[in-house]
Design a protein around this motif. Sequence first.
Motif, PDB file in Angstrom:
ATOM      1  N   LEU A 213       0.856  -1.177   0.000  1.00  0.00           N
ATOM      2  CA  LEU A 213       0.000   0.000   0.000  1.00  0.00           C
ATOM      3  C   LEU A 213       0.899   1.236   0.000  1.00  0.00           C
ATOM      4  O   LEU A 213       2.051   1.170   0.441  1.00  0.00           O
ATOM      5  N   VAL A 214       0.352   2.330  -0.485  1.00  0.00           N
ATOM      6  CA  VAL A 214       1.150   3.556  -0.561  1.00  0.00           C
ATOM      7  C   VAL A 214       1.640   3.960   0.826  1.00  0.00           C
ATOM      8  O   VAL A 214       2.745   4.441   0.982  1.00  0.00           O
ATOM      9  N   THR A 215       0.805   3.733   1.818  1.00  0.00           N
ATOM     10  CA  THR A 215       1.267   4.017   3.178  1.00  0.00           C
ATOM     11  C   THR A 215       0.575   3.116   4.183  1.00  0.00           C
ATOM     12  O   THR A 215      -0.250   2.277   3.822  1.00  0.00           O
ATOM     13  N   ASP A 216       0.924   3.287   5.429  1.00  0.00           N
ATOM     14  CA  ASP A 216       0.453   2.415   6.502  1.00  0.00           C
ATOM     15  C   ASP A 216      -1.063   2.568   6.729  1.00  0.00           C
ATOM     16  O   ASP A 216      -1.528   3.648   7.081  1.00  0.00           O
ATOM     17  N   PRO A 217      -1.828   1.478   6.531  1.00  0.00           N
ATOM     18  CA  PRO A 217      -3.291   1.592   6.684  1.00  0.00           C
ATOM     19  C   PRO A 217      -3.723   1.868   8.118  1.00  0.00           C
ATOM     20  O   PRO A 217      -4.877   2.200   8.362  1.00  0.00           O
ATOM     21  N   ARG A 218      -2.791   1.732   9.067  1.00  0.00           N
ATOM     22  CA  ARG A 218      -3.154   2.099  10.446  1.00  0.00           C
ATOM     23  C   ARG A 218      -3.134   3.609  10.617  1.00  0.00           C
ATOM     24  O   ARG A 218      -3.666   4.149  11.572  1.00  0.00           O
ATOM     25  N   ILE A 219      -2.542   4.304   9.669  1.00  0.00           N
ATOM     26  CA  ILE A 219      -2.474   5.767   9.751  1.00  0.00           C
ATOM     27  C   ILE A 219      -3.472   6.409   8.788  1.00  0.00           C
ATOM     28  O   ILE A 219      -4.207   7.313   9.139  1.00  0.00           O
ATOM     29  N   VAL A 220      -3.496   5.912   7.555  1.00  0.00           N
ATOM     30  CA  VAL A 220      -4.411   6.461   6.546  1.00  0.00           C
ATOM     31  C   VAL A 220      -5.413   5.359   6.221  1.00  0.00           C
ATOM     32  O   VAL A 220      -5.005   4.242   5.903  1.00  0.00           O
ATOM     33  N   SER A 221      -6.710   5.669   6.306  1.00  0.00           N
ATOM     34  CA  SER A 221      -7.635   4.569   6.056  1.00  0.00           C
ATOM     35  C   SER A 221      -7.747   4.314   4.546  1.00  0.00           C
ATOM     36  O   SER A 221      -7.814   5.249   3.752  1.00  0.00           O
ATOM     37  N   ASN A 222      -7.730   3.044   4.204  1.00  0.00           N
ATOM     38  CA  ASN A 222      -7.844   2.623   2.805  1.00  0.00           C
ATOM     39  C   ASN A 222      -6.885   3.283   1.833  1.00  0.00           C
ATOM     40  O   ASN A 222      -7.306   3.816   0.805  1.00  0.00           O
ATOM     41  N   PRO A 223      -5.609   3.234   2.099  1.00  0.00           N
ATOM     42  CA  PRO A 223      -4.684   3.856   1.136  1.00  0.00           C
ATOM     43  C   PRO A 223      -4.658   3.079  -0.176  1.00  0.00           C
ATOM     44  O   PRO A 223      -4.991   1.897  -0.202  1.00  0.00           O
ATOM     45  N   HIS A 224      -4.279   3.766  -1.242  1.00  0.00           N
ATOM     46  CA  HIS A 224      -4.169   3.104  -2.547  1.00  0.00           C
ATOM     47  C   HIS A 224      -3.156   1.973  -2.495  1.00  0.00           C
ATOM     48  O   HIS A 224      -2.198   2.029  -1.744  1.00  0.00           O
ATOM     49  N   ARG A 225      -3.365   0.999  -3.365  1.00  0.00           N
ATOM     50  CA  ARG A 225      -2.383  -0.063  -3.537  1.00  0.00           C
ATOM     51  C   ARG A 225      -1.331   0.414  -4.544  1.00  0.00           C
ATOM     52  O   ARG A 225      -1.656   1.137  -5.485  1.00  0.00           O
ATOM     53  N   ILE A 226      -0.082   0.018  -4.336  1.00  0.00           N
ATOM     54  CA  ILE A 226       0.959   0.341  -5.310  1.00  0.00           C
ATOM     55  C   ILE A 226       0.901  -0.729  -6.393  1.00  0.00           C
ATOM     56  O   ILE A 226       1.039  -1.907  -6.110  1.00  0.00           O
ATOM     57  N   GLU A 227       0.673  -0.302  -7.632  1.00  0.00           N
ATOM     58  CA  GLU A 227       0.586  -1.299  -8.715  1.00  0.00           C
ATOM     59  C   GLU A 227       1.963  -1.787  -9.120  1.00  0.00           C
ATOM     60  O   GLU A 227       2.185  -2.982  -9.284  1.00  0.00           O
TER      61      GLU A 227
END
Length: 439
Positions: A213-227
């Motif tokens: 993920l672009v960043t930590d999902p515990r910090i940003v909800s539902n971050p984009h996935r890195i393709e």
Amino acid sequence: MSLIVTKFGGSSLADANQFKKVYAIIKENPDRRYVVPSAPGKRFPGDTKVTDMLYICYEKAAEGEDFSENFAQIKERYNSIVRELELDLDLEPEFARIKSAFENNAGSDYAASRGEYLNGLILAKYLGFYFMDAAKCIRFNENGTFNSNFTIEKTREHLSHHENAVIPGFYGRMPNDTIKTFSRGGSDITGSLVARAMNADIYENWTDVDGFLVTDPRIVSNPHRIETITYRELRELSYMGATVLHEDAIFPVRQTGIPINIRNTNAPQNAGTMIVQDVDDAEDQKIPHITGIAGKKGLSIISIEKAMMNQELGFGRQVLEIIEEFGISFEHLPSGIDTMSIVVDSHYVEGREEDIINAIKYGVNADTVHIENNLALIAVVGRGMRRTTGTAAKVMSAVAKKNINLRMIDQGSSELNIIIGVDESSLPDAIDAIYHEFY
Ligand code: ASP
């Protein structure tokens, strides 16, 4: 026809139900010829991984305590899988051999390695694939480092006789024939080595998330996935603490540019994240200018000021020699004209701030030296930075808008990352602000 090496993590093989998903994934594509399993992982939150059960069990055995109950629980983890998959496989002789090795102090590496070994036997039987013991081909040197040439050559030699095979992850053999494991999570490395040895077109690493993920999902909800991410970007992000893949798993495939595809066993329809050598220009234009954002806490900054420092020959070397004498290795070295800052892990300075300050102050005749703790670094990583202007400005303004004080800024000359330092307490807000500036 292409060749795919697959590695399945512990959660992907935690029970019979997960084995069924793995079976479907492998049988769906005949190119998936070589399979590297981990040991059974957690089936539910709070469950214990078989590897950890083995370490505990072996510790008891080595202390001469009764370990029969722990051993019975481990057996049951495997037996339940065999039973539920209705396999004609009797692991009893294997269990007996392992138990007696435990009684004879076979070593904790040997003990832990049995997790992958037994899982490999089951998976090979289930798939109808040849089972190749990793001890035959994965090899370490006398000093414990890994023998890459030997391993690649032997793996190729053995596997070229087999259309399909299961090779248990995580362990190999020492020159004296004892078993040694990689560090935790090391099945990723085995997979990478097999991919390299067999010149795979792709190394699929199956886990329980959709990729990076672009960043930590515990910090940003539902971050984009890195393709798509390059090996170098990934290295920057994993150094900062983003984990999905064992860090050492990148090197073997990187040498020959074999892409790694991170996939989710529980959602195989998703494309996951591709880790590649290079991204062509067309693809590169599509991405936002940054690929990932990662943060790291627990750092301290040693700041040294001295007028005319820039003209003093050998100043930096002397400072670094002093910190070397303290046994401190540094993370970053952002410098100004009359200032030099050294970012280090806080555990190095704890309890000896005064000594370090004095040693530097008198050692190089500095005007001032001070140490500040509770620093966090945020790395904003992206190959796109090279071709776009204003990325740094966007990062700074995102943080400024939130009134977060920047304690340090460092842009690597490779233009692959911008690193900023903030107070540990501001880390989540800063990451959130930067993420939303770009996405
Ligand atoms: N089973 C080992 C561990 O738990 C290795 C792995 O899963 O990659 O660390």
